[in-house]
Design a protein around this motif. Structure first.
Motif, PDB file in Angstrom:
ATOM      1  N   LEU A 138      38.671  53.519  36.395  1.00 40.99           N
ATOM      2  CA  LEU A 138      39.656  52.509  35.997  1.00 40.99           C
ATOM      3  C   LEU A 138      40.049  51.629  37.177  1.00 40.99           C
ATOM      4  O   LEU A 138      40.120  50.396  37.049  1.00 40.99           O
ATOM      5  CB  LEU A 138      40.888  53.177  35.394  1.00 40.99           C
ATOM      6  N   ASN A 139      40.284  52.235  38.333  1.00 38.50           N
ATOM      7  CA  ASN A 139      40.632  51.450  39.517  1.00 38.50           C
ATOM      8  C   ASN A 139      39.505  50.496  39.897  1.00 38.50           C
ATOM      9  O   ASN A 139      39.750  49.332  40.232  1.00 38.50           O
ATOM     10  CB  ASN A 139      40.985  52.358  40.692  1.00 38.50           C
ATOM     11  N   ASP A 140      38.271  50.968  39.834  1.00 37.87           N
ATOM     12  CA  ASP A 140      37.124  50.102  40.154  1.00 37.87           C
ATOM     13  C   ASP A 140      37.049  48.922  39.193  1.00 37.87           C
ATOM     14  O   ASP A 140      36.811  47.783  39.607  1.00 37.87           O
ATOM     15  CB  ASP A 140      35.811  50.892  40.110  1.00 37.87           C
ATOM     16  N   CYS A 141      37.237  49.188  37.899  1.00 38.11           N
ATOM     17  CA  CYS A 141      37.185  48.123  36.892  1.00 38.11           C
ATOM     18  C   CYS A 141      38.285  47.089  37.126  1.00 38.11           C
ATOM     19  O   CYS A 141      38.038  45.872  37.093  1.00 38.11           O
ATOM     20  CB  CYS A 141      37.326  48.701  35.481  1.00 38.11           C
ATOM     21  N   LEU A 142      39.497  47.554  37.361  1.00 38.69           N
ATOM     22  CA  LEU A 142      40.619  46.637  37.565  1.00 38.69           C
ATOM     23  C   LEU A 142      40.448  45.804  38.824  1.00 38.69           C
ATOM     24  O   LEU A 142      40.695  44.591  38.826  1.00 38.69           O
ATOM     25  CB  LEU A 142      41.935  47.412  37.634  1.00 38.69           C
ATOM     26  N   ASN A 143      39.987  46.427  39.897  1.00 42.73           N
ATOM     27  CA  ASN A 143      39.817  45.685  41.145  1.00 42.73           C
ATOM     28  C   ASN A 143      38.645  44.717  41.102  1.00 42.73           C
ATOM     29  O   ASN A 143      38.685  43.667  41.733  1.00 42.73           O
ATOM     30  CB  ASN A 143      39.741  46.645  42.331  1.00 42.73           C
ATOM     31  N   ALA A 144      37.627  45.033  40.320  1.00 40.19           N
ATOM     32  CA  ALA A 144      36.530  44.074  40.142  1.00 40.19           C
ATOM     33  C   ALA A 144      37.034  42.822  39.429  1.00 40.19           C
ATOM     34  O   ALA A 144      36.682  41.700  39.788  1.00 40.19           O
ATOM     35  CB  ALA A 144      35.376  44.717  39.358  1.00 40.19           C
ATOM     36  N   ALA A 145      37.885  43.024  38.436  1.00 45.08           N
ATOM     37  CA  ALA A 145      38.443  41.882  37.696  1.00 45.08           C
ATOM     38  C   ALA A 145      39.418  41.091  38.551  1.00 45.08           C
ATOM     39  O   ALA A 145      39.512  39.865  38.429  1.00 45.08           O
ATOM     40  CB  ALA A 145      39.127  42.359  36.417  1.00 45.08           C
ATOM     41  N   ALA A 146      40.154  41.749  39.414  1.00 40.48           N
ATOM     42  CA  ALA A 146      41.187  41.086  40.214  1.00 40.48           C
ATOM     43  C   ALA A 146      40.649  40.447  41.493  1.00 40.48           C
ATOM     44  O   ALA A 146      41.332  39.632  42.110  1.00 40.48           O
ATOM     45  CB  ALA A 146      42.278  42.093  40.569  1.00 40.48           C
ATOM     46  N   LYS A 147      39.410  40.777  41.855  1.00 38.38           N
ATOM     47  CA  LYS A 147      38.836  40.263  43.102  1.00 38.38           C
ATOM     48  C   LYS A 147      38.830  38.731  43.103  1.00 38.38           C
ATOM     49  O   LYS A 147      38.409  38.102  42.135  1.00 38.38           O
ATOM     50  CB  LYS A 147      37.418  40.793  43.279  1.00 38.38           C
ATOM     51  N   ASP A 148      39.303  38.167  44.190  1.00 41.93           N
ATOM     52  CA  ASP A 148      39.346  36.713  44.389  1.00 41.93           C
ATOM     53  C   ASP A 148      40.247  35.991  43.392  1.00 41.93           C
ATOM     54  O   ASP A 148      40.063  34.797  43.145  1.00 41.93           O
ATOM     55  CB  ASP A 148      37.930  36.106  44.349  1.00 41.93           C
ATOM     56  N   CYS A 149      41.194  36.701  42.797  1.00 38.86           N
ATOM     57  CA  CYS A 149      42.123  36.087  41.837  1.00 38.86           C
ATOM     58  C   CYS A 149      43.539  35.979  42.392  1.00 38.86           C
ATOM     59  O   CYS A 149      44.426  35.489  41.704  1.00 38.86           O
ATOM     60  CB  CYS A 149      42.143  36.890  40.535  1.00 38.86           C
ATOM     61  N   GLY A 150      43.743  36.457  43.618  1.00 38.99           N
ATOM     62  CA  GLY A 150      45.061  36.373  44.225  1.00 38.99           C
ATOM     63  C   GLY A 150      45.788  37.694  44.310  1.00 38.99           C
ATOM     64  O   GLY A 150      46.743  37.829  45.072  1.00 38.99           O
ATOM     65  N   PHE A 151      45.374  38.666  43.534  1.00 40.49           N
ATOM     66  CA  PHE A 151      46.021  39.974  43.584  1.00 40.49           C
ATOM     67  C   PHE A 151      45.478  40.787  44.744  1.00 40.49           C
ATOM     68  O   PHE A 151      44.301  40.674  45.098  1.00 40.49           O
ATOM     69  CB  PHE A 151      45.793  40.763  42.286  1.00 40.49           C
ATOM     70  N   GLY A 152      46.339  41.631  45.301  1.00 40.10           N
ATOM     71  CA  GLY A 152      45.898  42.595  46.289  1.00 40.10           C
ATOM     72  C   GLY A 152      45.269  43.785  45.578  1.00 40.10           C
ATOM     73  O   GLY A 152      45.033  43.750  44.359  1.00 40.10           O
ATOM     74  N   GLN A 153      45.008  44.822  46.342  1.00 41.87           N
ATOM     75  CA  GLN A 153      44.404  46.040  45.795  1.00 41.87           C
ATOM     76  C   GLN A 153      45.281  46.618  44.680  1.00 41.87           C
ATOM     77  O   GLN A 153      46.480  46.774  44.852  1.00 41.87           O
ATOM     78  CB  GLN A 153      44.238  47.081  46.912  1.00 41.87           C
ATOM     79  N   ILE A 154      44.669  46.925  43.541  1.00 42.71           N
ATOM     80  CA  ILE A 154      45.372  47.551  42.423  1.00 42.71           C
ATOM     81  C   ILE A 154      45.014  49.029  42.417  1.00 42.71           C
ATOM     82  O   ILE A 154      43.833  49.384  42.446  1.00 42.71           O
ATOM     83  CB  ILE A 154      44.978  46.908  41.074  1.00 42.71           C
ATOM     84  N   THR A 155      46.024  49.868  42.381  1.00 44.46           N
ATOM     85  CA  THR A 155      45.796  51.310  42.379  1.00 44.46           C
ATOM     86  C   THR A 155      46.598  51.960  41.267  1.00 44.46           C
ATOM     87  O   THR A 155      47.829  51.867  41.238  1.00 44.46           O
ATOM     88  CB  THR A 155      46.208  51.937  43.729  1.00 44.46           C
ATOM     89  N   LEU A 156      45.892  52.591  40.341  1.00 41.02           N
ATOM     90  CA  LEU A 156      46.556  53.424  39.345  1.00 41.02           C
ATOM     91  C   LEU A 156      46.770  54.786  39.986  1.00 41.02           C
ATOM     92  O   LEU A 156      45.853  55.361  40.570  1.00 41.02           O
ATOM     93  CB  LEU A 156      45.692  53.589  38.093  1.00 41.02           C
ATOM     94  N   ILE A 157      47.977  55.292  39.890  1.00 39.58           N
ATOM     95  CA  ILE A 157      48.300  56.606  40.432  1.00 39.58           C
ATOM     96  C   ILE A 157      48.602  57.515  39.245  1.00 39.58           C
ATOM     97  O   ILE A 157      49.611  57.355  38.567  1.00 39.58           O
ATOM     98  CB  ILE A 157      49.512  56.532  41.384  1.00 39.58           C
ATOM     99  N   ALA A 158      47.688  58.437  38.988  1.00 41.21           N
ATOM    100  CA  ALA A 158      47.834  59.334  37.838  1.00 41.21           C
ATOM    101  C   ALA A 158      48.804  60.452  38.178  1.00 41.21           C
ATOM    102  O   ALA A 158      48.726  61.057  39.243  1.00 41.21           O
ATOM    103  CB  ALA A 158      46.479  59.906  37.453  1.00 41.21           C
ATOM    104  N   ALA A 159      49.721  60.701  37.280  1.00 43.00           N
ATOM    105  CA  ALA A 159      50.691  61.779  37.459  1.00 43.00           C
ATOM    106  C   ALA A 159      50.337  62.930  36.526  1.00 43.00           C
ATOM    107  O   ALA A 159      50.164  62.745  35.331  1.00 43.00           O
ATOM    108  CB  ALA A 159      52.099  61.272  37.159  1.00 43.00           C
ATOM    109  N   GLY A 160      50.218  64.106  37.093  1.00 41.31           N
ATOM    110  CA  GLY A 160      49.976  65.316  36.323  1.00 41.31           C
ATOM    111  C   GLY A 160      51.198  66.215  36.364  1.00 41.31           C
ATOM    112  O   GLY A 160      52.239  65.847  36.915  1.00 41.31           O
TER     113      GLY A 160
END
Length: 168
Positions: A138-160
């Motif tokens: 999921l993180n890879d997919c989101l960051n591929a979409a956000a690359k060069d769009c103005g957003f910084g690194q997107i990180t989903l943090i899963a809570a268990g």
């Protein structure tokens, strides 16, 4: 604050390669709707009565993902429509990410380039390697979409270890 943007949330959905996610999820298949291909509407009388192939379910998916619906399609043609809908559109996801970044930064809700961390209620027990693999996809997919769009690194943090993840 990024989740306040409709464009960002839609981009998140369109950015997910469900095939890759399903491969990282032992025994599962990707689905696009709330009622999957495991649900039947009349299994006692018709073992082929999958809800996902009903006109109502197919039309809802076509409408949601911009696929032209035609009442005149044969049942086989309608099922073919279902297989064409993947919910994965990296080009549109990238466009929506750029739109979301502009909107959020113009509204003063986001500073371009800033890292984004989103905490996600994942499961009631401890996270395992399979969970971490899914989050990486999921993180890879989101960051591929956000690359060069103005957003910084997107990180989903899963809570268990959530006692009741539906009340978080």
């Amino acid at each position: 604050m990024v989740l306040s943007s409709d464009a960002f949330r839609k981009a998140m959905s369109l950015a997910v390669d469900r095939e890759s996610l399903a491969r990282a999820t032992a025994g599962y298949v990707p689905t696009l709707s709330l009622i999957s291909s495991l649900s039947y509407y009349d299994v006692q009388n018709d073992p082929e009565s999958l809800y996902c192939y009903t006109d109502a379910a197919l039309k809802a998916l076509c409408d949601r993902y911009g696929v032209e619906w035609d009442e005149e399609h044969s049942p086989e043609g309608k099922r073919e429509l279902y297989t064409q809908i993947t919910g994965y559109d990296p080009e549109q996801a990238k466009q929506l990410m750029a739109e979301a970044c502009r909107e959020l930064s113009e509204a003063g809700l986001y500073t371009p380039g800033e890292a984004i961390q989103l905490r996600v209620a994942w499961k009631s027990s401890e996270l395992d390697d399979l969970d971490r693999q899914q989050v990486r996809v999921l993180n890879d997919c989101l960051n591929a979409a956000a690359k060069d769009c103005g957003f910084g690194q997107i990180t989903l943090i899963a809570a268990g270890n959530l006692e009741d993840r539906y009340e978080v």
